[in-house]
Design a protein around this motif. Structure first.
Motif, short mmCIF file in Angstrom:
data_model
loop_
_atom_site.label_atom_id
_atom_site.label_comp_id
_atom_site.label_asym_id
_atom_site.label_seq_id
_atom_site.Cartn_x
_atom_site.Cartn_y
_atom_site.Cartn_z
N SER A 29 0.82 -1.22 0.00
CA SER A 29 0.00 0.00 0.00
C SER A 29 0.86 1.27 0.00
O SER A 29 0.35 2.36 -0.27
CB SER A 29 -0.93 0.00 1.21
N GLU A 30 2.15 1.12 0.28
CA GLU A 30 3.05 2.29 0.28
C GLU A 30 3.43 2.72 -1.14
O GLU A 30 4.02 3.78 -1.32
CB GLU A 30 4.36 1.96 1.01
N VAL A 31 3.16 1.86 -2.12
CA VAL A 31 3.61 2.13 -3.49
C VAL A 31 2.41 2.42 -4.39
O VAL A 31 1.48 1.63 -4.48
CB VAL A 31 4.41 0.94 -4.06
N THR A 32 2.45 3.58 -5.04
CA THR A 32 1.40 3.95 -5.98
C THR A 32 1.94 3.88 -7.40
O THR A 32 2.99 4.46 -7.70
CB THR A 32 0.89 5.39 -5.71
N LEU A 33 1.21 3.16 -8.24
CA LEU A 33 1.57 3.08 -9.65
C LEU A 33 0.97 4.28 -10.38
O LEU A 33 -0.25 4.48 -10.36
CB LEU A 33 1.02 1.78 -10.24
N VAL A 34 1.83 5.07 -11.01
CA VAL A 34 1.36 6.17 -11.86
C VAL A 34 1.50 5.69 -13.31
O VAL A 34 2.61 5.39 -13.77
CB VAL A 34 2.18 7.46 -11.65
N GLY A 52 -8.97 -0.09 -13.40
CA GLY A 52 -8.74 0.32 -12.02
C GLY A 52 -7.73 1.42 -11.79
O GLY A 52 -7.53 1.86 -10.66
N VAL A 53 -7.07 1.90 -12.84
CA VAL A 53 -6.06 2.95 -12.66
C VAL A 53 -6.73 4.28 -12.35
O VAL A 53 -7.69 4.67 -13.02
CB VAL A 53 -5.19 3.10 -13.93
N ARG A 54 -6.23 4.96 -11.31
CA ARG A 54 -6.74 6.30 -10.97
C ARG A 54 -5.64 7.35 -10.97
O ARG A 54 -5.92 8.54 -10.84
CB ARG A 54 -7.43 6.28 -9.60
N ASP A 55 -4.39 6.92 -11.12
CA ASP A 55 -3.27 7.86 -11.14
C ASP A 55 -2.62 7.84 -12.52
O ASP A 55 -2.10 6.81 -12.94
CB ASP A 55 -2.23 7.47 -10.07
N GLU A 199 7.58 12.64 2.54
CA GLU A 199 6.63 11.53 2.53
C GLU A 199 6.75 10.69 1.26
O GLU A 199 6.58 9.48 1.30
CB GLU A 199 5.23 12.16 2.61
N TYR A 200 7.06 11.33 0.14
CA TYR A 200 7.03 10.64 -1.14
C TYR A 200 8.38 10.60 -1.83
O TYR A 200 9.14 11.57 -1.78
CB TYR A 200 6.03 11.31 -2.09
N LEU A 201 8.65 9.49 -2.51
CA LEU A 201 9.80 9.37 -3.39
C LEU A 201 9.28 8.86 -4.73
O LEU A 201 8.78 7.74 -4.83
CB LEU A 201 10.79 8.34 -2.84
N SER A 202 9.39 9.72 -5.74
CA SER A 202 8.93 9.36 -7.08
C SER A 202 10.15 8.97 -7.90
O SER A 202 10.96 9.81 -8.28
CB SER A 202 8.22 10.57 -7.71
N MET A 203 10.29 7.67 -8.13
CA MET A 203 11.46 7.19 -8.87
C MET A 203 11.17 5.80 -9.42
O MET A 203 10.40 5.03 -8.84
CB MET A 203 12.71 7.18 -7.97
N PHE A 219 6.16 6.33 -5.43
CA PHE A 219 5.49 6.45 -6.73
C PHE A 219 6.42 5.86 -7.79
O PHE A 219 7.59 6.25 -7.86
CB PHE A 219 5.25 7.92 -7.12
N VAL A 220 5.91 4.95 -8.60
CA VAL A 220 6.66 4.51 -9.78
C VAL A 220 5.88 4.97 -11.01
O VAL A 220 4.66 4.94 -11.03
CB VAL A 220 6.91 2.99 -9.80
#
Length: 230
Positions: A29-34, A52-55, A199-203, A219-220
Motif C-alpha cells: 500500500s506504500e507504493v502507488t503506480l502512476v 482500475g487505474v486512478r493515477d 513523505e514521497y519518493l517518485s522514482m 510512486f513509480v
C-alpha cells in the motif's frame, strides 16, 4: 472489441510491484503506480481507468488539461514533465501532484499563482541525482545547503523528491541512483522541520521500477510496460 492489452499489462506490472515489495518486506500500500499516459489517446486511458487505474502521469500541460476535461473527475493527475513557469496557471488546481519542481524560479511561480487562488499546491523537488547534462532538477548538494529555502512558500507543500534516472539496459544499474535519492530524503527530513515533508519518493520507470521499489520508491512512473511503445 478491445484492441489494447492494457488490462493484462497492468496485472503483470502489479505482480512485479507485489514481488518487489515482498522482497524487501514493504507494505504494498506504500507504493502507488502512476500510469504514464503521455502521447496516448483518451481511449487507452479509458481502458486503463476501467481496469482500475486512478493515477495518470502527463508530461505536457496542454495534454494534461485536455485529458482532465475529457475523463472522470476522480482521476489524480500527476505532472511529471518539465513545467515552464508560464504554464503554471493552467495546470495548478488540476494536477494532484507536481513531481517536477526543478528550480526556485518555478517554485516562486507556483507560489504566486497558488496564492491568487488561495490554494496549497503539493509538489516534489526534482533532483538530478545522476548529474546528467540533459536533465532538469536540483543537484543533491543544492538541496542540502538550501533546504530552508524550500520552506518559504506557504502555498506550496513540498512533500518529497523525484528523480529521472538514466536510461539503462539493466535496471540494477540505477540502484545507486535510487538509494542516493532515498538517502537525500532522510538527510533533508533531518534538516528541516516545518512546511516540508519527505513523505514521497517518485522514482523508477518501466525499465527499473522493481529496483526503485526495493530502494524505497512510493510512486513509480510506468508507461511503456502498460501502454506499449510510442
Amino acid at each position: 472489441g478491445r484492441l489494447f492489452m492494457i488490462k493484462e499489462n497492468l496485472r503483470e506490472v502489479e505482480r512485479e510491484i507485489e514481488l518487489a515489495c515482498k522482497k524487501v518486506e514493504r507494505d504494498q500500500s506504500e507504493v502507488t503506480l502512476v500510469a504514464v499516459s503521455k502521447t496516448k489517446p483518451v481511449e487507452m486511458l479509458k481502458e486503463a481507468y476501467e481496469a482500475g487505474v486512478r493515477d495518470f502521469g502527463e508530461n505536457r500541460v496542454q495534454e494534461l488539461v485536455s485529458k482532465y476535461e475529457a475523463l472522470p473527475k476522480d482521476i489524480r493527475w500527476h505532472m511529471i514533465g518539465h513545467l515552464q513557469t508560464n504554464k503554471v496557471k493552467a495546470v495548478i488546481g488540476k494536477a494532484y501532484l507536481i513531481h517536477s519542481i526543478d528550480s526556485i524560479k518555478l517554485l516562486e511561480a507556483i507560489e504566486h499563482e497558488a496564492e491568487k487562488l488561495d490554494i496549497v499546491v503539493r509538489g516534489l523537488l526534482e533532483v538530478n541525482v545522476a548529474r546528467e547534462e540533459s536533465k532538469f532538477g536540483f543537484l543533491p548538494e543544492e538541496l542540502l545547503s538550501d533546504a530552508e529555502n524550500f520552506t518559504k512558500y506557504p502555498h506550496v507543500k513540498i512533500c518529497g523528491l523525484m528523480t529521472v534516472a538514466p536510461n539503462v539496459e539493466d535496471g540494477q544499474e540505477n540502484r545507486a541512483v535510487f538509494s542516493k535519492l532515498k538517502e537525500l530524503s532522510v538527510d533533508i527530513e533531518n534538516k528541516t522541520n516545518h512546511n516540508i515533508t519527505m513523505e514521497y519518493l517518485s522514482m523508477g520507470m518501466s525499465g527499473d521500477y522493481p529496483v526503485a521499489i526495493e530502494e524505497g520508491a512510493t510512486f513509480v512512473r510506468v508507461g511503456t510496460k502498460i501502454f506499449g511503445g510510442r
